[in-house]
Structures are given as C-alpha cells and as structure tokens.
Design a protein around this motif. Structure first.
Motif, short mmCIF file in Angstrom:
data_model
loop_
_atom_site.label_atom_id
_atom_site.label_comp_id
_atom_site.label_asym_id
_atom_site.label_seq_id
_atom_site.Cartn_x
_atom_site.Cartn_y
_atom_site.Cartn_z
N ARG A 13 0.84 -1.21 0.00
CA ARG A 13 0.00 0.00 0.00
C ARG A 13 0.87 1.26 0.00
O ARG A 13 0.58 2.23 -0.71
N ALA A 14 1.92 1.24 0.81
CA ALA A 14 2.75 2.45 0.97
C ALA A 14 3.51 2.80 -0.30
O ALA A 14 3.72 3.98 -0.60
N VAL A 15 3.95 1.80 -1.06
CA VAL A 15 4.74 2.08 -2.26
C VAL A 15 3.90 2.75 -3.34
O VAL A 15 4.44 3.32 -4.29
N LYS A 16 2.58 2.73 -3.19
CA LYS A 16 1.72 3.47 -4.11
C LYS A 16 1.69 4.96 -3.78
O LYS A 16 1.32 5.78 -4.62
N LEU A 22 14.81 6.25 2.79
CA LEU A 22 16.01 6.64 3.52
C LEU A 22 16.74 5.38 3.96
O LEU A 22 16.14 4.48 4.56
N ILE A 23 18.04 5.33 3.67
CA ILE A 23 18.86 4.21 4.12
C ILE A 23 19.89 4.75 5.11
O ILE A 23 20.88 5.38 4.70
N VAL A 55 7.35 13.61 6.78
CA VAL A 55 7.07 13.40 5.35
C VAL A 55 6.88 11.91 5.09
O VAL A 55 7.33 11.06 5.86
N ASP A 56 6.21 11.61 3.98
CA ASP A 56 5.93 10.23 3.63
C ASP A 56 7.17 9.63 2.98
O ASP A 56 7.51 9.96 1.84
N VAL A 57 7.88 8.76 3.69
CA VAL A 57 9.11 8.18 3.18
C VAL A 57 9.36 6.86 3.89
O VAL A 57 9.06 6.70 5.07
N PHE A 58 9.86 5.89 3.14
CA PHE A 58 10.28 4.63 3.76
C PHE A 58 11.60 4.84 4.50
O PHE A 58 12.44 5.66 4.11
N VAL A 59 11.77 4.06 5.57
CA VAL A 59 13.04 4.04 6.30
C VAL A 59 13.49 2.58 6.39
O VAL A 59 12.80 1.75 6.97
N ILE A 92 21.37 -3.84 -1.83
CA ILE A 92 20.17 -3.30 -1.19
C ILE A 92 19.40 -2.40 -2.15
O ILE A 92 18.16 -2.50 -2.27
N VAL A 93 20.10 -1.51 -2.83
CA VAL A 93 19.43 -0.61 -3.77
C VAL A 93 18.76 -1.39 -4.89
O VAL A 93 17.61 -1.12 -5.26
N HIS A 94 19.45 -2.38 -5.45
CA HIS A 94 18.86 -3.20 -6.51
C HIS A 94 17.60 -3.90 -6.01
O HIS A 94 16.58 -3.97 -6.72
N SER A 95 17.65 -4.43 -4.79
CA SER A 95 16.51 -5.15 -4.26
C SER A 95 15.32 -4.22 -4.01
O SER A 95 14.18 -4.54 -4.32
N LEU A 96 15.61 -3.04 -3.44
CA LEU A 96 14.53 -2.07 -3.19
C LEU A 96 13.97 -1.53 -4.51
O LEU A 96 12.76 -1.27 -4.62
N TYR A 97 14.82 -1.36 -5.51
CA TYR A 97 14.34 -0.93 -6.83
C TYR A 97 13.38 -1.99 -7.40
O TYR A 97 12.34 -1.65 -7.97
N ARG A 98 13.73 -3.23 -7.23
CA ARG A 98 12.87 -4.33 -7.71
C ARG A 98 11.50 -4.27 -7.01
O ARG A 98 10.49 -4.65 -7.59
N GLN A 99 11.48 -3.76 -5.77
CA GLN A 99 10.24 -3.66 -5.00
C GLN A 99 9.45 -2.38 -5.34
O GLN A 99 8.42 -2.12 -4.72
N GLY A 100 9.95 -1.58 -6.27
CA GLY A 100 9.19 -0.42 -6.71
C GLY A 100 9.70 0.92 -6.25
O GLY A 100 9.13 1.96 -6.59
N LEU A 101 10.79 0.94 -5.46
CA LEU A 101 11.32 2.22 -5.00
C LEU A 101 12.27 2.79 -6.06
O LEU A 101 12.97 2.07 -6.74
N ARG A 102 12.27 4.12 -6.16
CA ARG A 102 13.02 4.78 -7.23
C ARG A 102 13.95 5.89 -6.74
O ARG A 102 14.85 6.30 -7.46
N ARG A 103 13.70 6.40 -5.54
CA ARG A 103 14.50 7.52 -5.02
C ARG A 103 15.10 7.12 -3.68
O ARG A 103 14.39 6.69 -2.77
#
Length: 240
Positions: A13-16, A22-23, A55-59, A92-103
């Motif tokens: 839901r959140a990735v929408k 933030l890493i 702000v709305d951001v993953f950690v 980690i970045v490749h895996s998170l990108y695969r999960q839909g994260l871009r920034r």
C-alpha cells in the motif's frame, strides 16, 4: 514507514504513495570513553525515523558497519572494507528498486573520508546503471554544516564524540551517555602514513564533549531533521 515493522501488505500500500526511501548508514566504532560504539548508527537511524514522522518516506533498517581508518585500532571498533560497503549498498538498492522504490537517500552517521567516498562511488555507479534511479549521499555533518554551522555550537573543528555528537546522544539516548571525556584535537604527522593512529589519538575524541548539553542536542536534531525533510521533498521532484 519503518520497513522492519511493516507487513508485506503495508509495504504494498505504501509504495503506491511514495517511492522514496532513507537508508541510514552507521558504524560500530569507538566514540571516546563516554559514548556507545553504535553512536553513528543510532544518530542516523533516529534522524531518518523522525523525518518519516513529517514526510511520507520509507526508512530501511540501518547498516550498522562502516569503513574505519583513524579509529580502527581503538577498542571496540569493528569495520568493513570499502569494497564490502559498496557491494552491500549496491545489493540493497537493486533489491529495493525491484520492489518499486526509485529515489534513495543514503544518510550516514559516520563521516570518514573513505567511508563517504565509497558511498558516493557506488551511488554514481548505480545512477549510471539503473534507469530512473535518483540517489543522494550525505552525512549528518553535511546536514549540520548546510548554510553554516549554528552559532550556538561553541567548538570549532568538532568532528568525533565531541560537542555535536555528545549533545545529540544526550537528546536521543541519554541513558547510553556515560559522563564525558576530556577535549581532544589530535595532530597526525600528515602526509606520513602511520601504522597506528591511536598513538596520536589516545582518547578517541575530536572536539570538546564538555560543552555538550541535551538542549543543544534537541536543537541539533530538529535542525537536521528539517534539512533532511527538505532534501526528501527536493528529491521527490527531481528528474534528469
């Protein structure tokens, strides 16, 4: 938005809503005789967590190890190589990108030259390698220095376990602060490369922890969170 506390449905839901993460990157490193070895990790994660309340951001969970040079011979310091750090961040970045994260924002509590250099190097490689990826690399000290160090910071050249870091820990983890250590400003025989830098830096402090206070720590954390939130908003609208 703390990833380790989310279910897969929470994440989906959140990735929408946001594709920014933030890493936090820290270290397991001596911080004088009064601060815990995990100081860099605690501070980076705390800033990220507090920014996510605004702000709305993953950690993501923090990386607890960093590249150590000057402190590697001090008791308790456990480091990894620059190559290992680059490899872990890349995966980690490749895996998170695969999960839909871009920034991605890599926010480091550890500001060692080789450590930050490794993060910037892998960041540049990833941006070239992955289409649509936006990535920023910075340390907490970059956030503090942005626009000039605040006038209420009394110590010049305060870098490690001194006024800044001790104040921050007094604000966020006071129970882990064990008194103070004496002020120290090490002088290394540059450009000579020495076998053990502890010989020239016995106390492991670079600054004056005696000038620290919880109030300064609260002001410092508030300042850095505000500047980190500004960067999150900026990166959310960034494109090349």
């Amino acid at each position: 938005m703390l990833m380790e506390e989310m279910t897969m449905e929470d994440f989906e839901r959140a990735v929408k809503r946001t594709q920014t993460v933030l890493i936090p990157v820290g270290s397991l490193e001596e911080h004088g005789g009064h601060l815990p070895l995990a100081t860099d990790t605690v501070e980076a994660y705390e800033l990220a967590r507090r920014a996510a309340e605004v702000v709305d951001v993953f950690v993501s969970p923090p990386l607890p190890y960093g590249v150590l040079r000057s402190t590697r011979d001090h008791p308790g310091s456990v480091g990894i190589s620059a190559g290992t750090l680059r490899a872990v961040v890349r995966d980690i970045v490749h895996s998170l990108y695969r999960q839909g994260l871009r920034r991605f924002i890599l926010v480091s509590g550890h500001a060692g030259t080789i450590h930050i250099g490794a993060l910037r190097e892998i960041g540049e490689s990833l941006v070239e390698e992955i289409d649509g990826l936006v990535l920023a690399v910075l340390s907490i000290f970059d956030l503090v220095a942005e626009g000039g160090v605040p006038e209420w910071i009394e110590t010049e050249n305060d870098f490690h376990a001194g006024e800044l870091e001790t104040s921050a820990m007094l604000a966020v983890r006071p129970h882990l602060v064990k008194g103070t250590s004496k002020a120290e400003f090490p002088l290394f025989p540059e450009p000579i490369v020495v076998r053990s830098r502890r010989k020239y830096w016995p106390g492991g402090v670079w600054g004056d922890p005696g000038k620290a206070s919880p109030e300064k720590g609260r002001r410092l954390i508030e300042l850095c969170v505000g500047r980190l939130c500004d960067l999150i908003r900026r990166i959310d609208g960034f494109s090349e």
